[in-house]
Design a protein around this motif. Structure first.
Motif, PDB file in Angstrom:
ATOM      1  N   UNK A 193      44.723  32.687   5.467  1.00 26.24           N
ATOM      2  CA  UNK A 193      43.655  32.438   4.514  1.00 26.24           C
ATOM      3  C   UNK A 193      42.353  33.084   4.960  1.00 26.24           C
ATOM      4  N   UNK A 194      41.282  32.763   4.271  1.00 23.24           N
ATOM      5  CA  UNK A 194      39.985  33.343   4.573  1.00 23.24           C
ATOM      6  C   UNK A 194      39.678  34.531   3.684  1.00 23.24           C
ATOM      7  N   UNK A 195      38.417  34.957   3.714  1.00 21.00           N
ATOM      8  CA  UNK A 195      37.959  36.013   2.817  1.00 21.00           C
ATOM      9  C   UNK A 195      38.219  37.420   3.335  1.00 21.00           C
ATOM     10  N   UNK A 196      38.395  37.583   4.647  1.00 21.14           N
ATOM     11  CA  UNK A 196      38.393  38.917   5.231  1.00 21.14           C
ATOM     12  C   UNK A 196      39.790  39.418   5.588  1.00 21.14           C
ATOM     13  N   UNK A 197      40.030  40.675   5.231  1.00 25.16           N
ATOM     14  CA  UNK A 197      41.127  41.469   5.784  1.00 25.16           C
ATOM     15  C   UNK A 197      40.448  42.705   6.336  1.00 25.16           C
ATOM     16  N   UNK A 198      40.227  42.706   7.640  1.00 19.96           N
ATOM     17  CA  UNK A 198      39.397  43.719   8.286  1.00 19.96           C
ATOM     18  C   UNK A 198      40.274  44.675   9.077  1.00 19.96           C
ATOM     19  N   UNK A 199      40.115  45.979   8.851  1.00 19.55           N
ATOM     20  CA  UNK A 199      41.004  46.947   9.494  1.00 19.55           C
ATOM     21  C   UNK A 199      40.381  48.333   9.401  1.00 19.55           C
ATOM     22  N   UNK A 200      41.152  49.314   9.826  1.00 13.25           N
ATOM     23  CA  UNK A 200      40.806  50.700   9.572  1.00 13.25           C
ATOM     24  C   UNK A 200      39.833  51.314  10.545  1.00 13.25           C
ATOM     25  N   UNK A 201      39.601  52.602  10.322  1.00 12.63           N
ATOM     26  CA  UNK A 201      38.693  53.395  11.136  1.00 12.63           C
ATOM     27  C   UNK A 201      38.413  54.692  10.415  1.00 12.63           C
ATOM     28  N   UNK A 202      37.728  55.599  11.086  1.00 12.86           N
ATOM     29  CA  UNK A 202      37.357  56.861  10.458  1.00 12.86           C
ATOM     30  C   UNK A 202      38.579  57.648   9.998  1.00 12.86           C
ATOM     31  N   UNK A 203      39.656  57.586  10.755  1.00 16.74           N
ATOM     32  CA  UNK A 203      40.832  58.372  10.415  1.00 16.74           C
ATOM     33  C   UNK A 203      41.585  57.882   9.200  1.00 16.74           C
ATOM     34  N   UNK A 204      41.460  56.582   8.860  1.00 22.70           N
ATOM     35  CA  UNK A 204      42.215  56.034   7.736  1.00 22.70           C
ATOM     36  C   UNK A 204      41.321  55.427   6.654  1.00 22.70           C
ATOM     37  N   UNK A 205      40.009  55.673   6.749  1.00 20.64           N
ATOM     38  CA  UNK A 205      39.090  55.008   5.826  1.00 20.64           C
ATOM     39  C   UNK A 205      39.437  55.302   4.356  1.00 20.64           C
ATOM     40  N   UNK A 206      39.919  56.510   4.076  1.00 18.20           N
ATOM     41  CA  UNK A 206      40.163  56.916   2.688  1.00 18.20           C
ATOM     42  C   UNK A 206      41.515  56.460   2.171  1.00 18.20           C
ATOM     43  N   UNK A 207      42.438  56.129   3.057  1.00 13.20           N
ATOM     44  CA  UNK A 207      43.787  55.765   2.620  1.00 13.20           C
ATOM     45  C   UNK A 207      44.047  54.273   2.724  1.00 13.20           C
ATOM     46  N   UNK A 208      43.269  53.568   3.527  1.00 13.15           N
ATOM     47  CA  UNK A 208      43.500  52.135   3.689  1.00 13.15           C
ATOM     48  C   UNK A 208      42.802  51.384   2.558  1.00 13.15           C
ATOM     49  N   UNK A 209      43.538  51.169   1.486  1.00 15.17           N
ATOM     50  CA  UNK A 209      43.013  50.463   0.316  1.00 15.17           C
ATOM     51  C   UNK A 209      43.421  48.997   0.316  1.00 15.17           C
ATOM     52  N   UNK A 210      44.078  48.541   1.362  1.00 17.31           N
ATOM     53  CA  UNK A 210      44.569  47.171   1.434  1.00 17.31           C
ATOM     54  C   UNK A 210      43.554  46.244   2.098  1.00 17.31           C
ATOM     55  N   UNK A 211      42.772  46.756   3.045  1.00 23.63           N
ATOM     56  CA  UNK A 211      41.786  45.933   3.730  1.00 23.63           C
ATOM     57  C   UNK A 211      40.575  45.687   2.832  1.00 23.63           C
ATOM     58  N   UNK A 212      39.945  44.522   2.993  1.00 19.66           N
ATOM     59  CA  UNK A 212      38.727  44.244   2.238  1.00 19.66           C
ATOM     60  C   UNK A 212      37.521  44.941   2.846  1.00 19.66           C
ATOM     61  N   UNK A 213      37.602  45.294   4.140  1.00 20.04           N
ATOM     62  CA  UNK A 213      36.521  46.008   4.810  1.00 20.04           C
ATOM     63  C   UNK A 213      37.116  46.935   5.861  1.00 20.04           C
ATOM     64  N   UNK A 214      36.417  48.045   6.090  1.00 16.98           N
ATOM     65  CA  UNK A 214      36.881  49.067   7.030  1.00 16.98           C
ATOM     66  C   UNK A 214      35.901  49.143   8.197  1.00 16.98           C
ATOM     67  N   UNK A 215      36.446  49.216   9.413  1.00 16.52           N
ATOM     68  CA  UNK A 215      35.637  49.195  10.631  1.00 16.52           C
ATOM     69  C   UNK A 215      35.397  50.604  11.197  1.00 16.52           C
ATOM     70  N   UNK A 216      35.062  51.548  10.365  1.00 20.11           N
ATOM     71  CA  UNK A 216      34.865  52.930  10.833  1.00 20.11           C
ATOM     72  C   UNK A 216      33.572  53.063  11.633  1.00 20.11           C
ATOM     73  N   UNK A 217      33.590  53.938  12.630  1.00 21.03           N
ATOM     74  CA  UNK A 217      32.398  54.174  13.433  1.00 21.03           C
ATOM     75  C   UNK A 217      32.106  55.626  13.722  1.00 21.03           C
TER      76      UNK A 217
END
Length: 334
Positions: A193-217
């Motif tokens: 549960x909870x509001x966040x599905x946090x994942x991803x990075x610069x390499x997958x920012x454009x393809x990861x459409x499943x996470x609610x937020x992307x952790x790119x740096x």
């Protein structure tokens, strides 16, 4: 600080202002507002984080307690996620008691206990989605969330880093593998549960459409490893060096292992082939023989931005040969 690039002592970390602003704008257009939680481990600089905040991203990802402390001190503690397991949480608890919002990643009963005992109020369940690093098995995430709630902690959701897929090619394969990884994370989220599905990075920012937020740096400054993927971000970061020796067929500048992250391979120099780096030196062969002289300045492009930045006390925001500002790399250390 203003002046000219040639007046800087070398090695010096340079950031091209135009490329940086273009990178920030490109990412903000792709992932506006809360869709992006910038990871500050890539630049460790509150001045740059303030630019990201101004672009609409008010939540940040951190990798160390020191980064969290520095962001709070800079007035950027509105919503910080420490996406790393921590067992000594006393410093974090003190920040929360003073009003900062800090969410801590947990993946075990021990890290849940540490969060509760140290005064944290919010956690996120770290789930292993294929990278053999931190994270609990997906089928144990729900039980761990239950344990956290029993200890009085709010569980904000799940996070999982598909770091093993950042450089995956071809694009179709990266999409397929990212979907597989995110299915694991979404299954865990169904239990947590909870509001966040946090994942991803610069390499997958454009393809990861499943996470609610992307952790790119890395997108803000970039490096040659990510640059090889054809992403829409320019190389903003370089290390300025001075040529200190010239021989028949090669030259040497004062940028070496102590000023470069080398885990992704050799850096690059435009118009030259880099042979190797040693402690204080980079040896390279100019494409045009005789084109390099002692005293010339060269810009060395690192293959990995994060450890490169962490080796420097400051970065210089530049526009060509003009130094615009000096930004301390004020989140270094632990």
């Amino acid at each position: 600080m203003t002046g000219m690039v040639d007046e800087l002592r070398t090695p010096a970390l340079l950031v091209e202002a135009g490329a940086l602003e273009a990178n920030l704008a490109t990412m903000s257009a792709a992932l506006p507002g809360e869709r992006l939680r910038p990871h500050i481990k890539a630049h460790k600089c509150t001045a740059l984080a303030a630019r990201q905040y101004a672009a609409g991203h008010h939540g940040f990802t951190c990798a160390t307690v020191r980064e969290v402390e520095g962001m709070v001190a800079a007035g950027l503690g509105e919503d910080l996620m420490l996406a790393n397991e921590v067992l000594d949480t006393r410093r974090l608890g003190a920040l929360v008691a003073d009003g900062a919002r800090v969410t801590l990643a947990v993946d075990s009963a021990e890290t849940v206990a540490a969060a509760a005992d140290g005064g944290l109020r919010e956690v996120i369940i770290d789930v292993n989605v294929g990278l053999p690093r931190c994270g609990c098995p997906p089928d144990r995430a729900g039980a761990l969330a239950g344990l956290a709630r029993e200890r009085g902690l709010r569980v904000r959701g799940v996070m999982g880093y598909e770091g093993h897929l950042m450089m995956a090619t071809p694009a179709a394969e990266q999409v397929r593998l990212t979907e597989e990884a995110m299915k694991l994370l979404l299954a865990a989220h169904a239990d947590v549960g909870g509001d966040l599905v946090s994942a991803g990075g610069t390499g997958t920012y454009a393809v990861n459409t499943w996470a609610t937020e992307i952790q790119a740096g890395s997108y803000a400054l970039m490096d040659t490893a990510y640059g090889s993927l054809g992403l829409p971000f320019a190389q903003a970061l370089s290390v300025l060096g001075t040529v200190i020796s010239v021989s028949d067929g090669w030259a040497v500048a004062d940028v070496g292992l102590k000023s470069l992250g080398m885990d992704h391979g050799n850096p690059s120099i435009a118009g030259a082939a880099v042979w190797f780096c040693s402690d204080e030196h980079i040896t390279f062969a100019p494409e045009v023989p005789g084109s390099v002289r002692v005293g010339d300045r060269v810009r060395v492009l690192p293959a990995h931005v994060d450890p490169t930045v962490a080796m420097h006390e400051a970065m210089y925001l530049v526009d060509g040969q003009q130094v615009l500002e000096r930004w301390p790399v004020d989140l270094r250390g632990w």
